[in-house]
Each structure stands twice: as structure tokens, then as C-alpha cells.
Design a protein around this motif. Structure first.
Motif, PDB file in Angstrom:
ATOM      1  N   ILE A  56      97.338  10.153  72.500  1.00  0.00           N
ATOM      2  CA  ILE A  56      97.233   9.789  73.915  1.00  0.00           C
ATOM      3  C   ILE A  56      95.930  10.331  74.502  1.00  0.00           C
ATOM      4  N   ALA A  57      95.560  11.555  74.122  1.00  0.00           N
ATOM      5  CA  ALA A  57      94.333  12.163  74.642  1.00  0.00           C
ATOM      6  C   ALA A  57      93.105  11.377  74.204  1.00  0.00           C
ATOM      7  N   ARG A  58      93.064  10.942  72.942  1.00  0.00           N
ATOM      8  CA  ARG A  58      91.902  10.183  72.469  1.00  0.00           C
ATOM      9  C   ARG A  58      91.751   8.873  73.234  1.00  0.00           C
ATOM     10  N   THR A  59      92.865   8.204  73.479  1.00  0.00           N
ATOM     11  CA  THR A  59      92.806   6.958  74.237  1.00  0.00           C
ATOM     12  C   THR A  59      92.322   7.216  75.658  1.00  0.00           C
ATOM     13  N   THR A  60      92.793   8.302  76.258  1.00  0.00           N
ATOM     14  CA  THR A  60      92.382   8.650  77.620  1.00  0.00           C
ATOM     15  C   THR A  60      90.889   8.932  77.684  1.00  0.00           C
ATOM     16  N   VAL A  61      90.374   9.706  76.731  1.00  0.00           N
ATOM     17  CA  VAL A  61      88.945  10.021  76.708  1.00  0.00           C
ATOM     18  C   VAL A  61      88.117   8.750  76.545  1.00  0.00           C
ATOM     19  N   SER A  62      88.576   7.843  75.701  1.00  0.00           N
ATOM     20  CA  SER A  62      87.865   6.580  75.523  1.00  0.00           C
ATOM     21  C   SER A  62      87.764   5.816  76.842  1.00  0.00           C
ATOM     22  N   LEU A  63      88.852   5.808  77.620  1.00  0.00           N
ATOM     23  CA  LEU A  63      88.824   5.128  78.917  1.00  0.00           C
ATOM     24  C   LEU A  63      87.915   5.853  79.908  1.00  0.00           C
ATOM     25  N   TYR A  64      87.857   7.176  79.826  1.00  0.00           N
ATOM     26  CA  TYR A  64      86.921   7.919  80.673  1.00  0.00           C
ATOM     27  C   TYR A  64      85.490   7.433  80.440  1.00  0.00           C
ATOM     28  N   HIS A  65      85.109   7.339  79.178  1.00  0.00           N
ATOM     29  CA  HIS A  65      83.738   6.932  78.860  1.00  0.00           C
ATOM     30  C   HIS A  65      83.463   5.501  79.314  1.00  0.00           C
ATOM     31  N   GLN A  66      84.424   4.617  79.092  1.00  0.00           N
ATOM     32  CA  GLN A  66      84.241   3.237  79.533  1.00  0.00           C
ATOM     33  C   GLN A  66      84.079   3.166  81.049  1.00  0.00           C
ATOM     34  N   THR A  67      84.873   3.971  81.765  1.00  0.00           N
ATOM     35  CA  THR A  67      84.825   3.944  83.225  1.00  0.00           C
ATOM     36  C   THR A  67      83.486   4.441  83.746  1.00  0.00           C
ATOM     37  N   VAL A  68      83.004   5.556  83.206  1.00  0.00           N
ATOM     38  CA  VAL A  68      81.727   6.109  83.663  1.00  0.00           C
ATOM     39  C   VAL A  68      80.579   5.177  83.297  1.00  0.00           C
TER      40      VAL A  68
END
Length: 466
Positions: free
Chosen positions: A451-463
Motif C-alpha cells: 500500500i505504501a509503494r502505491t501511495t508513494v507512486s501517486l505522490y510522485h505523479q501528483t507533484v
């Protein structure tokens, strides 16, 4: 501004792709259309990525590619991405706070993320501490203003703000502060549940501003996603679904604890367990009526209702003002149904003994009424390898998919619920089969590192796209 590069690989039908993203640098190189045999692809990947044989890795530790696992985590250069969370947090008894603490702990192990949690004082005073590797700033007092949010952002200078949200989780001033932050920094909001009536939604205009200013909305279930797109008219392109997680190492089969039985004087009784906060909407009235139907046929079993109310429900939750008395009303109902001696209430269960409690249960029952957001207790029960009876709702069906890892009944149907519980109590083989499938599902799809890896991936996409 922090600098972050991510490196990932993907293989599908003999073709590969590499993407190198640099935040703020907007450098993106893509190499596509790599053809040839699997052997050639293997050789090419071997020259680029560290690897291990697949049997040396946990199922959720990386991407399975051509019989090997290639690490696809972030490669960090320079300062990590700074993320400011705004959420409830322990020691407050709150399901969202518990979720936040578990996910924050998993994120803290990613060297590419520097996480700070902004939360409420809850009697601990306005100070910053470190909790399980997470920086926790308790600068939201009993009457927070949006200036508290703005000041924290000015001091921490985050690359991204992440709000944990539900209808009445935060005072309006906190929501307004987050909406204001969205003018200058990307905002991600996890919507644990959303208002489902216009009257309720218009009573909290600050929440509408949060939805509008958020670059990305994370949900746990399709039910919440449908509410956001259908009722609130939010563009589905900015909604992503990530399931609730579970600590599969802590919640695992074989963690029965005799001290748990001794604590609640359970002896050798067979335990049918409900676990979670006691709140209207959890279907507990239906469960008590179902238990009356089957108690006489299962004289060696006891219904254990384990859990209390959220912390200071009258103070913190506008729509829960009558919930402090809810457990007493359930006890009265059990007595009126003539099953008072066959039902036991535990009140709040200390976190340290929850794995042992779940593993000691023969059947776990979660008869929620029309649940839209996912359930932490449900995931913990699956991870412990215990057979579960739940209800047909998006909260559970999204997790189970097409797999048979639990029995589902119609919400509010006491007869169907009684039949499902009785079936599991009388069928050892079925109990074991459901338990094994539930454990497999939890390990493969619901672990916190995943779950954490998926969340971090979305953080990068968002920024990157903000």
C-alpha cells in the motif's frame, strides 16, 4: 524543493518500458518497443536492475517479471520528498487515526519520503515527537484555525499535503486551511467516507472546497468512488482506489493467546467474534437477533462483542453525539432477547492483544449495514486466517473480488446471518478453506509495504503533474 528520481520497469507480452522522471526538472525519457525473445529481454534487464530469484522475495516485494523479481522502488538523489499529513492520530481512538499510524509507519521506511504528521494535541500538549520513525507535530489545539495549517506549511515547506478525511472528522477551520493550501502546494485527500445527502453536504461547505482544491482523491472502495462521481460530480480522472492495508506479519495465523481467554474468562468456549468500534450502522442489532436463533443449537459457543466507542465521541464527532450510550443499548437488547448470558461485551480492547483475540475466534462476524468504506477489522481477520461472515457491500466485495474468502449475506437479514454462522460452526473443512484463502488474499494484496509503494507512486505523479 526536493529532487526525486523514480525508476521503474514494466513487461507485457514481450515488450518493455523504462521511464525516468525528474520532479521539477520535467525530464522524461522513454524507451519503448523492445522486442525479441524472453531470453533477450532477461539479458537486457539483468544489465540494468538488481535482481533476486523470485522465491527469495516476498510476494509483494516487487514486480514479477519473467520468473524474477526486479526492485522497482524509488532511487533517491538529494533531498527526499517532503509530505505533510493532516489527520487524527493515536492515542485518540479513531479508525482513521489507526489507519494513518499504520500507513505512516510503512511510509517512514522509504528513504525517498520525509513525512510529518500534523495532528491534534489530545491532551499531550503542543509539541513535536517521533512515533515509530514518524515525526508527529501536535500543533492543532481544541479550536484550530486555518492559520495553524498555513503556519505549519510555511515552516515545513512540504512538496505535497495529504489530508485524511471523512464527513465530520475535522473542524471546518482545518478543512478551510487545507483548501487554502491547495492554492500553492499539491493536495491529496484520502476520502474514507463522503456525505451522501445534499442536506449533509451543504452543512459542511469547507469539505466541498477540499474536494475541489485536491489534485487527487484516494478512496478505498468503489462505493465511495461512486458517491464522489455520481453525487458530488467529481471528475473520476482525479480519483484513485487503494485498499486499506494490514500488518500481515503481526496479524497472522497461529497467534492465539491463552492470556486473552483468561482476561475475558472464556475458558474452552468456541468464540464467535465481532471486533471493532461499537457504532450504529455496524449491524449489531441484526447480529444479536441472529444469535438468538442459533444459540440453543451451539451451547458450547459464545458471542463476544469486542470493542468500545471512539475517543470522546461527543466531543470530536458531530454526528456521533448519541454513541457514547450505544453499548448500553446493545446490552439491553441482548437481555430483552433472552440471550444476555450467551453474549459477552469486552469494551475497548488494548491493541497489544488484538492479534491473539482474532486468532482465538472460531468465526468472525462483521454484519455492516451498507458499508461503503473498507474495514480494518475485516482485513485483520483475513490476515489472521480466520473465517469471516460479512455483508454484501462495496466495502467487502471490493476486497474479495471473485475469490471465495468469506461468506456474505444481505445486510439486515438476521435469518441469513444465523444460517451462515451456523454453517461455519458446523463445518471444519469450510472454516479452514475460507481461512487459508483469506490469508493468501491479505498477503498478496493488502500488506502495508505494498500500500505504501502505491501511495508513494501517486505522490510522485501528483507533484509531477501539478
Amino acid at each position: 524543493m526536493a529532487f526525486q528520481a523514480t525508476f521503474c520497469t514494466g513487461i507485457q507480452e514481450g515488450r518493455g518500458a523504462i521511464f525516468l522522471d525528474r520532479r521539477r526538472g520535467h525530464v522524461r525519457e522513454a524507451l519503448r518497443g523492445i522486442g525479441g525473445s524472453p531470453g533477450r529481454l532477461n539479458s537486457w534487464l539483468d544489465s540494468l536492475l538488481p535482481q533476486e530469484e523470485i522465491f527469495d522475495r516476498a510476494p509483494d516485494a516487487g514486480e514479477r517479471v519473467l520468473g524474477k523479481v526486479y526492485r522497482n522502488g524509488p532511487i533517491t538523489h538529494g533531498d527526499p520528498m517532503k509530505v505533510l499529513w493532516i489527520t487524527t492520530f493515536p492515542p485518540r481512538r479513531c479508525g482513521i487515526g489507526d489507519y494513518a499510524a499504520e500507513l505512516a509507519s510503512a511510509l517512514s521506511k522509504d528513504s525517498g519520503i520525509r513525512l510529518r504528521v500534523l495532528t491534534y494535541r489530545d491532551g499531550l500538549g503542543g509539541r513535536s515527537t517521533w512515533d515509530d520513525g514518524v515525526e508527529v507535530s501536535r500543533n492543532l489545539n481544541g479550536r484550530p484555525t486555518k492559520d495553524h495549517i498555513v503556519e505549519e506549511i510555511d515552516e515545513f515547506a512540504p512538496d505535497l499535503v495529504h489530508l485524511q478525511s471523512s464527513s465530520f472528522l475535522h473542524p471546518a477551520a482545518v478543512n478551510r486551511g487545507v483548501a487554502k493550501a491547495g492554492e500553492s502546494v499539491p493536495v491529496v485527500t484520502t476520502v474514507h467516507n463522503a456525505p451522501q445527502s445534499w442536506r449533509l453536504f451543504y452543512a459542511i461547505p469547507s469539505l466541498r472546497k477540499v474536494y475541489a482544491r485536491s489534485s487527487l482523491l484516494i478512496v478505498h472502495s468503489t462505493g465511495v468512488s461512486r458517491t464522489l462521481t455520481g453525487f458530488h460530480r467529481i471528475d473520476g480522472k482525479k480519483i484513485r482506489r487503494i485498499p486499506h492495508g494490514v500488518d500481515v506479519d503481526r496479524y497472522c495465523p497461529g497467534t492465539q493467546d491463552e492470556a486473552v481467554r483468561a482476561r475475558y474468562d472464556l475458558g474452552g468456549k468456541r468464540i464467535v467474534l465481532f471486533f471493532g468500534f461499537l457504532r450504529p450502522g455496524k449491524g449489531l442489532e441484526t447480529l444479536l437477533r441472529a444469535w438468538r436463533r442459533i444459540a440453543e443449537a451451539n451451547l458450547d459457543a459464545i458471542l463476544l462483542i469486542a470493542g468500545g466507542t471512539p475517543s470522546s465521541a461527543k466531543k470530536y464527532f458531530l454526528n456521533l453525539r448519541d454513541e457514547a450510550d450505544y453499548p448500553a443499548r446493545l446490552r439491553q437488547l441482548a437481555e430483552s432477547l433472552g440471550i444476555g448470558r450467551r453474549v459477552q461485551f469486552t469494551d475497548y480492547v488494548p491493541d497489544a492483544i488484538v492479534p491473539g483475540l482474532l486468532s482465538s475466534a472460531e468465526v468472525i462476524v462483521l454484519p455492516y449495514e451498507g458499508a461503503h468504506s473498507q474495514s480494518g477489522p475485516f482485513h485483520k481477520a483475513l490476515s489472521c486466517g480466520r473465517p469471516v461472515v460479512a455483508t454484501k457491500s462495496p466495502a467487502f466485495e471490493d476486497v474479495l473480488g471473485d475469490g471465495e474468502a468469506a461468506l456474505l449475506t444481505r445486510p439486515g437479514d438476521a435469518q441469513a446471518l444465523a444460517e451462515a454462522i451456523h454453517l461455519l460452526l458446523s463445518d471444519d473443512q469450510l472454516r479452514n478453506k475460507l481461512g487459508r484463502r483469506g490469508r493468501q488474499l491479505a498477503v498478496e494484496r493488502l500488506s502495508w509495504p505494498r500500500i505504501a509503494r502505491t501511495t508513494v507512486s501517486l505522490y510522485h505523479q501528483t507533484v509531477e503533474t501539478s
